[in-house]
Design a protein around this motif. Structure first.
Motif, PDB file in Angstrom:
ATOM      1  N   THR A  34      41.569  45.203  38.510  1.00 46.73           N
ATOM      2  CA  THR A  34      41.422  44.596  39.833  1.00 46.73           C
ATOM      3  C   THR A  34      40.250  45.273  40.506  1.00 46.73           C
ATOM      4  N   ASP A  35      39.304  44.472  40.970  1.00 46.47           N
ATOM      5  CA  ASP A  35      38.158  45.019  41.692  1.00 46.47           C
ATOM      6  C   ASP A  35      38.149  44.454  43.108  1.00 46.47           C
ATOM      7  N   GLU A  36      37.032  44.612  43.807  1.00 50.29           N
ATOM      8  CA  GLU A  36      36.958  44.165  45.210  1.00 50.29           C
ATOM      9  C   GLU A  36      37.126  42.650  45.361  1.00 50.29           C
ATOM     10  N   ASN A  37      36.968  41.893  44.273  1.00 53.42           N
ATOM     11  CA  ASN A  37      37.141  40.437  44.309  1.00 53.42           C
ATOM     12  C   ASN A  37      38.491  39.985  43.772  1.00 53.42           C
ATOM     13  N   GLY A  38      39.354  40.940  43.412  1.00 52.30           N
ATOM     14  CA  GLY A  38      40.673  40.595  42.889  1.00 52.30           C
ATOM     15  C   GLY A  38      40.787  40.837  41.403  1.00 52.30           C
ATOM     16  N   VAL A  40      40.600  40.500  37.422  1.00 52.17           N
ATOM     17  CA  VAL A  40      39.632  39.968  36.466  1.00 52.17           C
ATOM     18  C   VAL A  40      40.071  40.384  35.065  1.00 52.17           C
ATOM     19  N   GLU A 102      34.541  36.584  31.020  1.00 57.38           N
ATOM     20  CA  GLU A 102      35.410  37.016  32.118  1.00 57.38           C
ATOM     21  C   GLU A 102      36.230  35.839  32.625  1.00 57.38           C
ATOM     22  N   ARG A 104      38.502  34.824  36.191  1.00 54.57           N
ATOM     23  CA  ARG A 104      38.980  35.095  37.547  1.00 54.57           C
ATOM     24  C   ARG A 104      39.723  33.861  38.025  1.00 54.57           C
ATOM     25  N   ASP A 106      43.074  32.306  40.927  1.00 51.65           N
ATOM     26  CA  ASP A 106      43.934  32.380  42.097  1.00 51.65           C
ATOM     27  C   ASP A 106      45.389  32.258  41.701  1.00 51.65           C
TER      28      ASP A 106
END
Length: 142
Positions: A34-38, A40, A102, A104, A106
């Motif tokens: 999990t990074d700053e964008n959620g 991955v 990758e 990503r 929701d």
């Protein structure tokens, strides 16, 4: 599901599910963090992932997208087991050997026993697969 942190290599600091032999040993290894964008998920496309046309095999991308369902929808799944009960995908482009793949997405809705997820798989940032799926949560019997 219990994850293990990777301690060396390109994916140092990422996590993996070594108890999933198909996704970890055969098709992957696949990684998550999990990074700053959620959340991955990622892997590096290798020769073993290619088809005769020189792109990542569609079955490999779909397997990775199924893995990503759980990476994206993992909230609330600690200590429980999940099963994919629905999966949809559309191929958008081919991914090539050496590219960083990758995913990503929701978490659309999470109920007590059903989780809905959607996402996109990219190859070096280029969209290659759109996917959505439904996870059935199986709780351990007391």
């Amino acid at each position: 599901m219990v994850t293990t942190e990777v301690t060396e290599g390109e994916f140092k600091g990422w996590r993996t599910w070594p108890e999933e032999p198909f996704e970890h040993d055969t098709a992957g290894p696949f990684y998550t963090r999990t990074d700053e964008n959620g959340p991955v998920a990622a892997f590096r496309a290798q020769r073993k992932h290619m088809n005769a046309g020189g792109v990542v095999h569609g079955g490999c991308l779909m397997t990775f997208a199924d893995y990503a369902l759980f990476a994206i929808g993992h909230q609330g799944l600690e200590g429980v087991y999940g099963l994919t009960i629905g999966f949809n995908a559309e191929f958008l482009d081919g991914a090539r050997e050496g590219e960083l793949i990758e995913a990503r997405g929701d978490l659309l809705r999470q109920g007590r026993s059903i989780t809905f997820v959607r996402g996109i798989v990219t190859a070096d940032g280029r969209p290659v697969l759109n996917f959505s799926g439904t996870i059935k949560v199986k709780r351990p019997k007391a």
